[in-house]
Design a protein around this motif. Structure first.
Motif, short mmCIF file in Angstrom:
data_model
loop_
_atom_site.label_atom_id
_atom_site.label_comp_id
_atom_site.label_asym_id
_atom_site.label_seq_id
_atom_site.Cartn_x
_atom_site.Cartn_y
_atom_site.Cartn_z
N GLY A 18 12.19 11.35 3.76
CA GLY A 18 11.26 11.83 4.84
C GLY A 18 11.37 13.32 5.10
O GLY A 18 10.48 14.20 5.18
N LEU A 19 12.62 13.68 5.08
CA LEU A 19 13.07 15.15 5.52
C LEU A 19 12.60 15.78 4.44
O LEU A 19 12.40 17.06 4.51
CB LEU A 19 14.26 15.13 6.38
N ILE A 20 13.24 15.41 3.41
CA ILE A 20 13.12 16.28 1.89
C ILE A 20 11.81 16.27 1.66
O ILE A 20 11.30 17.68 1.28
CB ILE A 20 13.74 15.55 0.76
N THR A 21 10.82 15.41 1.85
CA THR A 21 9.49 15.49 1.77
C THR A 21 8.77 16.62 2.46
O THR A 21 7.77 17.65 2.03
CB THR A 21 8.67 14.11 2.01
N SER A 22 9.09 16.56 3.76
CA SER A 22 8.72 17.62 4.62
C SER A 22 9.04 19.14 4.32
O SER A 22 8.45 20.07 4.31
CB SER A 22 9.17 17.12 6.02
N ALA A 23 10.17 19.14 3.85
CA ALA A 23 11.00 20.33 3.38
C ALA A 23 10.25 20.78 2.09
O ALA A 23 9.87 22.15 2.23
CB ALA A 23 12.48 20.24 3.28
N ILE A 24 9.77 20.00 1.22
CA ILE A 24 9.46 20.51 0.06
C ILE A 24 7.95 21.16 0.37
O ILE A 24 7.47 22.04 0.01
CB ILE A 24 9.24 19.46 -1.01
N GLU A 25 7.41 20.35 1.31
CA GLU A 25 5.69 20.68 1.79
C GLU A 25 5.68 22.03 2.49
O GLU A 25 5.12 23.05 2.06
CB GLU A 25 5.20 19.80 2.74
N ASN A 45 16.82 23.49 9.59
CA ASN A 45 16.76 22.57 10.72
C ASN A 45 16.94 21.08 9.77
O ASN A 45 17.86 20.21 10.19
CB ASN A 45 15.91 22.43 11.72
N GLN A 46 15.84 21.02 9.01
CA GLN A 46 15.96 19.80 8.09
C GLN A 46 17.07 19.35 7.31
O GLN A 46 17.66 18.49 7.34
CB GLN A 46 14.71 19.75 7.19
N MET A 47 17.79 20.50 6.67
CA MET A 47 18.95 20.34 5.96
C MET A 47 20.06 20.03 6.64
O MET A 47 21.03 19.35 6.33
CB MET A 47 19.09 21.58 4.97
N ASP A 48 20.04 20.76 8.09
CA ASP A 48 21.06 20.40 8.96
C ASP A 48 21.20 19.02 9.43
O ASP A 48 22.30 18.66 9.61
CB ASP A 48 20.95 21.31 10.11
N HIS A 49 19.80 18.42 9.70
CA HIS A 49 20.01 17.20 10.02
C HIS A 49 20.62 16.05 8.90
O HIS A 49 21.41 15.04 9.26
CB HIS A 49 18.46 16.79 10.26
N ILE A 50 20.16 16.13 7.81
CA ILE A 50 20.67 15.43 6.44
C ILE A 50 22.21 15.85 6.43
O ILE A 50 22.89 14.89 6.50
CB ILE A 50 20.00 15.93 5.34
N MET A 51 22.52 16.98 6.76
CA MET A 51 23.85 17.09 6.40
C MET A 51 24.79 16.61 7.60
O MET A 51 25.90 16.10 7.50
CB MET A 51 24.19 18.66 6.55
#
Length: 170
Positions: A18-25, A45-51
């Motif tokens: 979900g975060l990746i989809t949002s990041a790509i958009e 912030n999205q990458m930080d959350h996944i990491m």
């Protein structure tokens, strides 16, 4: 393959996708508009959350688990994103960085989607062309660019970025 509950791993994968989809958009919405450079902070912030979640889960698995690769890979995405968010006078370089981040994030989606594979199998999804571009972009940032937000305890320096790239098989 791991000591981690499959339900927890599935939740991580679903949340990350979900975060990746949002990041790509987000990246697609700013890729041709240099005036939106500060929006890269949302990407970071999205990458930080996944990491962060991957790092916590990686404490429960062997060092050769795909979660460890995800930690390193997202750390690179986060670092490049954060540095790119500081570009103030070079629109062309910004466009290159956003294109690189788009490629990186699409690859991250492939990595996350295939967590049942070995690290060696996953690394095959990281092309040498991408690594060359990542290395070139990374070396374009001078010491005036911070590698991470001031709140982070240990900002990534260029040599630390090089170590992460080596861990990815570069």
């Amino acid at each position: 393959m791991s000591n981690i509950d499959s339900v927890i791993l599935k939740e991580f994968v679903d949340d990350s996708k979900g975060l990746i989809t949002s990041a790509i958009e987000l990246l697609e919405s700013i890729e041709t508009d240099f005036s939106k450079v500060q929006m890269l902070q949302r990407y970071v912030n999205q990458m930080d959350h996944i990491m962060g979640v991957a790092k916590n889960l990686a404490l429960l698995v062997p060092k050769n688990h795909p979660l460890v690769l995800i930690c390193d890979y997202t750390a690179l995405c986060k670092s490049v994103g954060y540095k790119a968010s500081q570009i103030s006078d070079n629109a062309d370089f910004y466009y290159v960085c956003v294109a690189l981040l788009l490629d990186a994030t699409e690859t991250l989606n492939v990595l996350i989607s295939n967590m049942d594979r070995t690290v060696e199998q996953l690394k095959k999804n990281i092309s040498s062309t991408f690594i060359d571009r990542l290395r070139w972009v990374s070396h374009q940032f001078n010491e005036n660019f911070q590698a991470s937000a001031p709140l982070d305890r240990q900002p990534l320096k260029q040599d630390e970025i090089d170590v992460l790239m080596k861990k990815l098989g570069v």
